[in-house]
Design a protein around this motif. Structure first.
Motif, short mmCIF file in Angstrom:
data_model
loop_
_atom_site.label_atom_id
_atom_site.label_comp_id
_atom_site.label_asym_id
_atom_site.label_seq_id
_atom_site.Cartn_x
_atom_site.Cartn_y
_atom_site.Cartn_z
N SER A 82 0.87 -1.16 0.00
CA SER A 82 0.00 0.00 0.00
C SER A 82 0.92 1.22 0.00
O SER A 82 1.94 1.19 -0.67
N HIS A 83 0.61 2.24 0.79
CA HIS A 83 1.39 3.48 0.69
C HIS A 83 1.82 3.97 2.07
O HIS A 83 1.16 3.70 3.07
N LEU A 84 2.92 4.74 2.08
CA LEU A 84 3.47 5.30 3.32
C LEU A 84 3.03 6.74 3.54
O LEU A 84 3.12 7.25 4.66
N ASP A 94 -4.14 4.57 7.67
CA ASP A 94 -4.43 4.63 6.23
C ASP A 94 -3.13 4.45 5.45
O ASP A 94 -2.24 5.28 5.55
N GLY A 95 -3.05 3.37 4.69
CA GLY A 95 -1.88 3.11 3.87
C GLY A 95 -0.81 2.30 4.57
O GLY A 95 -0.51 1.18 4.18
N ILE A 96 -0.26 2.87 5.64
CA ILE A 96 0.85 2.21 6.32
C ILE A 96 0.47 0.80 6.78
O ILE A 96 1.30 -0.12 6.78
N ASP A 127 3.31 8.07 -3.29
CA ASP A 127 2.26 9.10 -3.32
C ASP A 127 0.90 8.58 -3.75
O ASP A 127 0.42 8.85 -4.85
N GLU A 128 0.24 7.86 -2.84
CA GLU A 128 -1.13 7.43 -3.12
C GLU A 128 -2.12 8.56 -2.87
O GLU A 128 -3.13 8.69 -3.57
N GLU A 129 -1.83 9.39 -1.87
CA GLU A 129 -2.85 10.33 -1.38
C GLU A 129 -3.15 11.47 -2.35
O GLU A 129 -4.25 12.00 -2.37
N GLY A 130 -2.16 11.89 -3.11
CA GLY A 130 -2.43 12.98 -4.06
C GLY A 130 -2.56 14.34 -3.42
O GLY A 130 -3.10 15.26 -4.02
N VAL A 189 -4.26 -4.82 1.77
CA VAL A 189 -5.12 -4.77 2.96
C VAL A 189 -5.13 -3.33 3.45
O VAL A 189 -4.11 -2.64 3.42
N HIS A 190 -6.31 -2.85 3.87
CA HIS A 190 -6.49 -1.43 4.15
C HIS A 190 -7.60 -1.29 5.18
O HIS A 190 -8.52 -2.12 5.21
N ILE A 191 -7.54 -0.25 6.00
CA ILE A 191 -8.72 0.06 6.82
C ILE A 191 -9.87 0.46 5.90
O ILE A 191 -9.64 1.03 4.84
N GLY A 357 -10.52 5.54 -3.48
CA GLY A 357 -9.52 5.09 -4.45
C GLY A 357 -8.37 4.41 -3.74
O GLY A 357 -8.06 4.73 -2.60
N HIS A 358 -7.76 3.43 -4.40
CA HIS A 358 -6.63 2.70 -3.80
C HIS A 358 -5.67 2.27 -4.92
O HIS A 358 -6.06 2.13 -6.08
N ASP A 359 -4.42 2.00 -4.52
CA ASP A 359 -3.43 1.51 -5.48
C ASP A 359 -3.91 0.22 -6.16
O ASP A 359 -3.64 0.00 -7.35
ZN LIG Z 1 -4.93 4.63 1.71
#
Ligand SMILES: [Zn+2]
Length: 411
Positions: A82-84, A94-96, A127-130, A189-191, A357-359
């Motif tokens: 996911s994303h940092l 979120d992400g981590i 950069d997932e969050e934008g 996997v994500h919240i 939205g997600h990766d």
């Molecule tokens: Zn996220």
């Protein structure tokens, strides 16, 4: 082998350690992409992944791949991650969580001396969050061909700093090519970032897909004038038009079943002065629905309303579609792998749709992909108060680990 479980305390401790980078006074995290805080989180992840025996590769857009080798080095990798990065006032999960769950799965497989045929890659997508460079999912989009590497590196933030120069500055402009090779599958996997699982009292959502989304930018043009001298009957007040449009556009959601979600979250007023009649108002409409055609029908209704209001009030109107993505259905085998893992572990679950939205949505364009949701407290996310229970994070990680093992071929 469903006795194979992750170490819940170690997983929680990893979240606590990462939350230091960009910690906000109210207990959240502000860790924008390619900042020093992002670099610190990347560095710690790389250190931990190396300690877990992983080989690290970094591509040209800064995506980090940490590989647990399989017995067949030639096999396409099973990926998870996911994303940092976070929102400016974001949370600790979120992400981590998606990155640390992958890392904890590898640590747990090491502890149990479990091996698999295909490599397993833990990925940190850039950069997932934008929140910084104007668009989200930069790393996964570049990896799957949605945007070229050159275009991505040239994107700039509000200070004119580019993705390329910031990647160089933090030391994550890697030598590896961006995408262009086979991936067996991707699991994220994500919240949940919503209240559905919590309200259902369930720990696991097998994500079927992601909603279609369309963003409109509405520009209304009236005439500026003195707030004290111009009679009400002679005004062309862009704010009055905006107010009626916004109210009625919101109501469109209730004309469809199930409801789309419609949000007007950004408004600009010119000249934005107490005693001048607004001459121009620009606002955005973010609209989403699981079905692309239903969303298009709702969009047509909203456009018709804006046109009707502008005509009635004698205002100028222009409508731009600022962004659109069709709904995405995740791979049926990946969804089933998540359900099977939850069943084998005795964890009750439900099928669910992603509102965000997600990766993984980008990865679904090029390989079989799936997602696992776990509940977060009161459904709150993109907020410093974002919270999740250690046992739910562990349940999501266990399901991820077993889905990865099933896909990677335990030997
Ligand atoms: Zn996220």
């Amino acid at each position: 082998m469903t006795d194979l479980r992750c170490n819940s305390q170690r997983l929680w401790n990893a979240h606590t350690a990462m939350a230091v980078f960009g910690a906000t006074p109210s207990g959240g995290v502000g860790r924008l992409a390619l900042t020093d805080e992002d670099r610190q989180a990347r560095d710690l992840f790389v250190t931990w992944a190396r300690e877990a025996g992983c080989e690290i590769r970094i591509d040209g857009v800064g995506n980090i791949f940490a590989r647990r080798a399989g017995t067949n080095p030639a096999a396409a990798p099973v990926m998870t991650g996911s994303h940092l990065d976070t929102q400016p006032l974001g949370g600790r999960f979120d992400g981590i969580f998606g990155v640390l769950a992958g890392l904890e799965a590898v640590r747990a497989l090491n502890d149990a001396d479990v091996h698999h045929e295909k490599p397993i890659d833990i990925v940190c997508w850039t950069d997932e969050e934008g929140s910084r460079f104007g668009d989200g999912c930069l790393g996964s989009s570049a990896f799957t061909g949605g945007r070229t590497l050159a275009e991505t590196l040239a994107m700039t933030d509000a200070d004119g700093l580019s993705v390329g120069s910031e990647l160089q500055r933090i030391g994550y402009a890697g030598p590896e090519p961006v995408g262009g090779y086979a991936v067996d599958s991707f699991f994220e996997v994500h919240i949940e970032q919503g209240p559905i699982l919590e309200n259902a009292g369930l720990q696991i959502g097998a994500v079927e897909g992601a909603q279609a989304a369309t963003v409109y930018e509405i520009t209304i043009t009236g005439e500026e004038g003195h707030a004290g001298t111009l009679p009400m009957t002679l005004r062309k007040d862009a704010m009055r038009g905006a107010a009626e449009m916004i109210h009625r556009v919101d109501d469109v959601a209730f004309e469809f079943e199930p409801y789309p979600v419609i949000t007007v979250g950004h408004v600009r007023v010119r000249p934005n002065s107490r005693n001048t009649i607004p001459g121009q108002v620009v606002f955005t409409i973010d609209s989403r629905h699981p079905d692309t055609e239903t969303l298009a029908a709702a969009g047509a209704r909203m456009v018709a309303i804006c046109e009707e209001v502008s005509n009635t009030q004698g205002l100028g109107l222009s409508i731009n579609v600022k962004g659109h993505r069709d709904s995405v259905a995740f791979d049926t085998q990946c969804i089933q792998a998540v359900r099977d893992a939850a069943n084998a572990l005795g964890i009750p679950h439900m099928d669910i749709y992603s509102g965000a939205g997600h990766d993984a949505i980008y990865l679904a364009r090029t390989c079989p992909a799936g997602m696992i949701f776990v509940p977060c407290e009161d459904g709150i996310s993109h907020n410093e108060a974002e919270n999740a229970r250690p046992e739910d994070l562990a349940a999501g990680t266990d399901v991820l680990m077993h889905a990865l093992l099933a896909r990677a071929g335990r030997v």
